[in-house]
Design a protein around this motif. Sequence first.
Motif, PDB file in Angstrom:
ATOM      1  N   GLY A 143      96.342  19.917  42.588  1.00 47.27           N
ATOM      2  CA  GLY A 143      95.534  21.121  42.553  1.00 47.27           C
ATOM      3  C   GLY A 143      94.464  21.168  43.614  1.00 47.27           C
ATOM      4  N   ASP A 144      94.385  20.124  44.459  1.00 46.01           N
ATOM      5  CA  ASP A 144      93.388  20.105  45.524  1.00 46.01           C
ATOM      6  C   ASP A 144      93.912  20.901  46.712  1.00 46.01           C
ATOM      7  N   GLN A 145      93.155  21.899  47.133  1.00 45.36           N
ATOM      8  CA  GLN A 145      93.537  22.744  48.254  1.00 45.36           C
ATOM      9  C   GLN A 145      92.609  22.480  49.429  1.00 45.36           C
ATOM     10  N   SER A 146      93.122  22.643  50.623  1.00 46.65           N
ATOM     11  CA  SER A 146      92.333  22.445  51.838  1.00 46.65           C
ATOM     12  C   SER A 146      92.544  23.638  52.752  1.00 46.65           C
ATOM     13  N   ASP A 147      91.439  24.095  53.350  1.00 48.38           N
ATOM     14  CA  ASP A 147      91.512  25.217  54.286  1.00 48.38           C
ATOM     15  C   ASP A 147      91.723  24.755  55.715  1.00 48.38           C
ATOM     16  N   SER A 148      91.633  23.450  55.944  1.00 47.63           N
ATOM     17  CA  SER A 148      91.774  22.941  57.305  1.00 47.63           C
ATOM     18  C   SER A 148      93.233  22.948  57.716  1.00 47.63           C
ATOM     19  N   ARG A 149      93.446  23.189  58.995  1.00 47.96           N
ATOM     20  CA  ARG A 149      94.809  23.195  59.522  1.00 47.96           C
ATOM     21  C   ARG A 149      95.257  21.777  59.854  1.00 47.96           C
ATOM     22  N   SER A 150      96.525  21.539  59.663  1.00 46.11           N
ATOM     23  CA  SER A 150      97.062  20.224  59.991  1.00 46.11           C
ATOM     24  C   SER A 150      97.106  20.037  61.498  1.00 46.11           C
ATOM     25  N   LEU A 151      96.701  18.860  61.943  1.00 42.35           N
ATOM     26  CA  LEU A 151      96.721  18.535  63.363  1.00 42.35           C
ATOM     27  C   LEU A 151      97.975  17.770  63.751  1.00 42.35           C
ATOM     28  N   GLU A 152      98.843  17.535  62.790  1.00 45.78           N
ATOM     29  CA  GLU A 152     100.061  16.780  63.066  1.00 45.78           C
ATOM     30  C   GLU A 152     101.192  17.742  63.408  1.00 45.78           C
ATOM     31  N   ASN A 153     101.877  17.481  64.513  1.00 45.17           N
ATOM     32  CA  ASN A 153     103.049  18.267  64.866  1.00 45.17           C
ATOM     33  C   ASN A 153     104.261  17.746  64.106  1.00 45.17           C
ATOM     34  N   LEU A 154     105.022  18.664  63.553  1.00 45.83           N
ATOM     35  CA  LEU A 154     106.213  18.259  62.819  1.00 45.83           C
ATOM     36  C   LEU A 154     107.293  17.788  63.784  1.00 45.83           C
ATOM     37  N   SER A 155     107.945  16.711  63.420  1.00 48.44           N
ATOM     38  CA  SER A 155     109.052  16.217  64.236  1.00 48.44           C
ATOM     39  C   SER A 155     110.279  17.086  63.995  1.00 48.44           C
ATOM     40  N   SER A 156     111.186  17.042  64.941  1.00 51.71           N
ATOM     41  CA  SER A 156     112.410  17.814  64.779  1.00 51.71           C
ATOM     42  C   SER A 156     113.245  17.236  63.643  1.00 51.71           C
ATOM     43  N   ALA A 157     114.014  18.086  62.999  1.00 50.80           N
ATOM     44  CA  ALA A 157     114.829  17.664  61.866  1.00 50.80           C
ATOM     45  C   ALA A 157     115.903  16.680  62.326  1.00 50.80           C
ATOM     46  N   ILE A 158     116.226  15.729  61.463  1.00 55.82           N
ATOM     47  CA  ILE A 158     117.284  14.760  61.763  1.00 55.82           C
ATOM     48  C   ILE A 158     118.609  15.402  61.365  1.00 55.82           C
ATOM     49  N   ASN A 159     119.097  16.287  62.217  1.00 59.05           N
ATOM     50  CA  ASN A 159     120.361  16.956  61.943  1.00 59.05           C
ATOM     51  C   ASN A 159     121.390  16.526  62.982  1.00 59.05           C
ATOM     52  N   LEU A 160     122.564  17.139  62.911  1.00 55.39           N
ATOM     53  CA  LEU A 160     123.655  16.735  63.795  1.00 55.39           C
ATOM     54  C   LEU A 160     123.302  16.954  65.261  1.00 55.39           C
ATOM     55  N   ALA A 161     122.656  18.079  65.565  1.00 58.24           N
ATOM     56  CA  ALA A 161     122.299  18.364  66.955  1.00 58.24           C
ATOM     57  C   ALA A 161     121.291  17.343  67.482  1.00 58.24           C
ATOM     58  N   ASN A 162     120.317  16.970  66.648  1.00 61.85           N
ATOM     59  CA  ASN A 162     119.318  15.984  67.054  1.00 61.85           C
ATOM     60  C   ASN A 162     119.956  14.618  67.265  1.00 61.85           C
ATOM     61  N   ILE A 163     120.835  14.231  66.358  1.00 65.44           N
ATOM     62  CA  ILE A 163     121.505  12.934  66.483  1.00 65.44           C
ATOM     63  C   ILE A 163     122.346  12.885  67.751  1.00 65.44           C
ATOM     64  N   LYS A 164     123.083  13.963  67.998  1.00 68.58           N
ATOM     65  CA  LYS A 164     123.955  13.989  69.161  1.00 68.58           C
ATOM     66  C   LYS A 164     123.146  13.928  70.455  1.00 68.58           C
ATOM     67  N   LYS A 165     121.971  14.543  70.464  1.00 63.33           N
ATOM     68  CA  LYS A 165     121.161  14.597  71.676  1.00 63.33           C
ATOM     69  C   LYS A 165     120.400  13.310  71.927  1.00 63.33           C
ATOM     70  N   ASN A 166     119.845  12.694  70.865  1.00 65.38           N
ATOM     71  CA  ASN A 166     118.895  11.589  71.051  1.00 65.38           C
ATOM     72  C   ASN A 166     119.398  10.223  70.604  1.00 65.38           C
ATOM     73  N   TYR A 167     120.342  10.171  69.669  1.00 62.80           N
ATOM     74  CA  TYR A 167     120.670   8.878  69.070  1.00 62.80           C
ATOM     75  C   TYR A 167     122.151   8.538  69.128  1.00 62.80           C
ATOM     76  N   TRP A 168     122.925   9.335  69.823  1.00 63.37           N
ATOM     77  CA  TRP A 168     124.355   9.052  69.944  1.00 63.37           C
ATOM     78  C   TRP A 168     124.554   7.981  71.000  1.00 63.37           C
ATOM     79  N   ASN A 169     125.002   6.818  70.590  1.00 64.80           N
ATOM     80  CA  ASN A 169     125.285   5.728  71.510  1.00 64.80           C
ATOM     81  C   ASN A 169     126.719   5.893  72.013  1.00 64.80           C
TER      82      ASN A 169
END
Length: 240
Positions: A143-169
Amino acid sequence: MKFDEDNLNTFLKAPVVLEEGENLCTYSRFALLRPDPQELVAKLCILGRGFKLNVDGQPLKILRKNMTTLAQTWSVLSFSNLIPSSHTFDVTLDRAKLIYGIIMKMDMNLGYLISYQISLISQHDTSRLGFPALIAALCKARGDQSDSRSLENLSSAINLANIKKNYWNLDDPIVTFRGPRKARGKRSEVPTTSAPPETPAPSSSIAPVPSLAPVIPPTSTQLPVPAPIYAGPSDFIFTP
């Protein structure tokens, strides 16, 4: 709210599964052992690759480029959601055991694993914030709410396109992906007759003007024509 293992396991809906007669889950017992490095290598590395050794000849780390596509993918989850770290070029022996446990589908006490990492981060003199999204979600559930904005950028989703681009050996023979499908271009208009178009006679007094660079007479009220904007590495070009 307490960030202990019981609250975290309840919030994550990850109950601890114990085998009969045991007081630790499968992975916790495995983590306390000294497994055969070759057993880890067989599941995490491509053929012919393995651990980098320290000066004493003991396994030290595995370079990410030597890991299979599956092991690299699970390492991303460990770096961002289980044991946060910005150093992602290789995995230590302890992290290799964690990835091995995930691949082998061992029962884990996620609440203990995460709460222990939160405790370690809080005890060190660092500005790094571990598990910001999880902590914010726990506070919101209370129930604790905060008005401050998050300073963390969300990482890209670990989906098929991400795997194929960054982690396909590419050296991993077990995993293959279908090649990218080429986009069909718009069919251009073609003449209905087979006769070749007539070529205009060249003029000696007026030079031909390239079609891609139209000539616009300058006036006082004429706005400058913006140059084409290239949309990154794609094949699309547009002009506002």
